[in-house]
Write an enzyme that holds these catalytic residues in place. Structure first.
Site, PDB file in Angstrom:
ATOM      1  N   LYS A   8       0.836  -1.201   0.000  1.00  0.00           N
ATOM      2  CA  LYS A   8       0.000   0.000   0.000  1.00  0.00           C
ATOM      3  C   LYS A   8       0.869   1.248   0.000  1.00  0.00           C
ATOM      4  CE  LYS A   8      -4.007  -2.017   2.351  1.00  0.00           C
ATOM      5  NZ  LYS A   8      -4.899  -1.938   3.532  1.00  0.00           N
TER       6      LYS A   8
ATOM      7  N   TYR B  25      -4.816 -10.695  15.040  1.00  0.00           N
ATOM      8  CA  TYR B  25      -4.522 -12.122  14.894  1.00  0.00           C
ATOM      9  C   TYR B  25      -4.241 -12.782  16.235  1.00  0.00           C
ATOM     10  CZ  TYR B  25      -4.268 -10.849  10.013  1.00  0.00           C
ATOM     11  OH  TYR B  25      -4.588 -10.373   8.768  1.00  0.00           O
TER      12      TYR B  25
END
Length: 293
Positions: free
Chosen positions: A170, A274
């Site tokens: 990105k 996560y």
């Protein structure tokens, strides 16, 4: 009665449906019932923020979701906005009330056994396409790269001697991702088959039969079709394999900071989702295995 006049206002001036008007009335009635239980009466003029907060807590304790509670608060905000407009109250008791935050859904991922079955047992087909599609799945799982990063990978971005991939993430931010011998062998095999099969190619690492770079929907279909062979997850996308990479790394005691760098996250908070995923798995294992769980 103030509630009745408010509902008539919604019905005749705002032209709300009867179903919507009923929902507004039910929400106000719920607050009324709570106020009567706590204070013995319900007077919209004297309702204070503390009572509203206690009501929110009681709703959450009863199992209402944050979405449902926030919708009820929206009904009350409209009610008090009406009362302010009518000059019935001087202060909106909800002006500093913040509704419960929505829980972000935990990422979907495949268990290690499912990934092993997919990579070792599933038939991807013969020839160039079968070899390519298998490598696409393996590379997502082995590197955690994004879909756009895989598509954008060029031959020049692969350093076989150093076992490194250079990807552009990105905001055009580049990073290096290491890879192991198993992925290296699969990549070399793919390149050999690709070069024999596709004579004229662009500089892209992954190509179609015409030599041009892959596009997003094609890769998405490849991943979805093959994940469907081993799992019944609703989400069967390249991002699920990225989630699987991160979860597998953390389950095998990788440091959170290292996983953050491998994934190309700008913030550690993004990677921390996560840790919640792995903890949820631990809870499931505990409840299944412990006799007094």
């Amino acid at each position: 009665m103030l509630t009745d006049s408010f509902l008539d206002y919604l019905r005749y001036e705002r032209n709300y449906s009867e179903k919507t008007v009923f929902a507004y009335g039910r929400d106000i009635a719920q607050l009324q019932e709570f106020a009567q239980g706590e204070e013995g009466n319900f007077n919209p003029v004297s309702i204070n923020p503390e009572l509203i907060r206690e009501w929110i807590v009681s709703l959450m304790d009863k199992g209402y979701t944050s979405t449902s509670v926030n919708r009820k608060l929206s009904s009350l905000r409209s009610f008090y906005k009406y009362l302010l407009k009518q000059g019935v109250v001087d202060v909106d008791p909800l002006r500093k009330i913040a509704g419960p935050k929505k829980k972000k859904p935990l990422p979907s991922f495949l268990k290690e056994g499912d990934m092993n079955k997919l990579l070792d047992e599933v038939d991807f087909g013969e020839g160039f396409r079968g070899c390519r599609d298998h490598l696409i799945i393996e590379m997502f799982y082995a590197t955690g790269m994004r879909l756009s990063e895989l598509i954008g990978l060029d031959d020049r971005d692969v350093d076989y001697s150093a076992s490194l991939l250079k990807v552009t993430g990105k905001r055009n931010k580049q990073r290096l991702i290491p890879f192991g011998d198993e992925l290296k062998d699969a990549m070399l095999e793919y390149v050999s088959v690709r070069n024999e099969t596709v004579s004229e190619r662009s500089g892209a690492f992954f190509v179609r039969g015409n030599g041009e770079r892959l596009y997003k929907s094609l890769v998405y279909d490849i991943v979805k079709r093959n994940l469907s062979k081993v799992v019944t997850l609703k989400k069967r996308s390249p991002h699920v394999l990225r989630h699987t990479f991160a979860t597998t790394m953390l389950n095998n005691e990788a440091e959170l900071g290292a996983v953050k760098e491998l994934l190309g996250h700008s913030s550690l908070a993004t990677t921390e989702i996560y840790t919640h995923t792995t903890f949820e798995e631990l809870k499931k294992v505990y409840k299944q295995a412990h006799p007094r769980a």
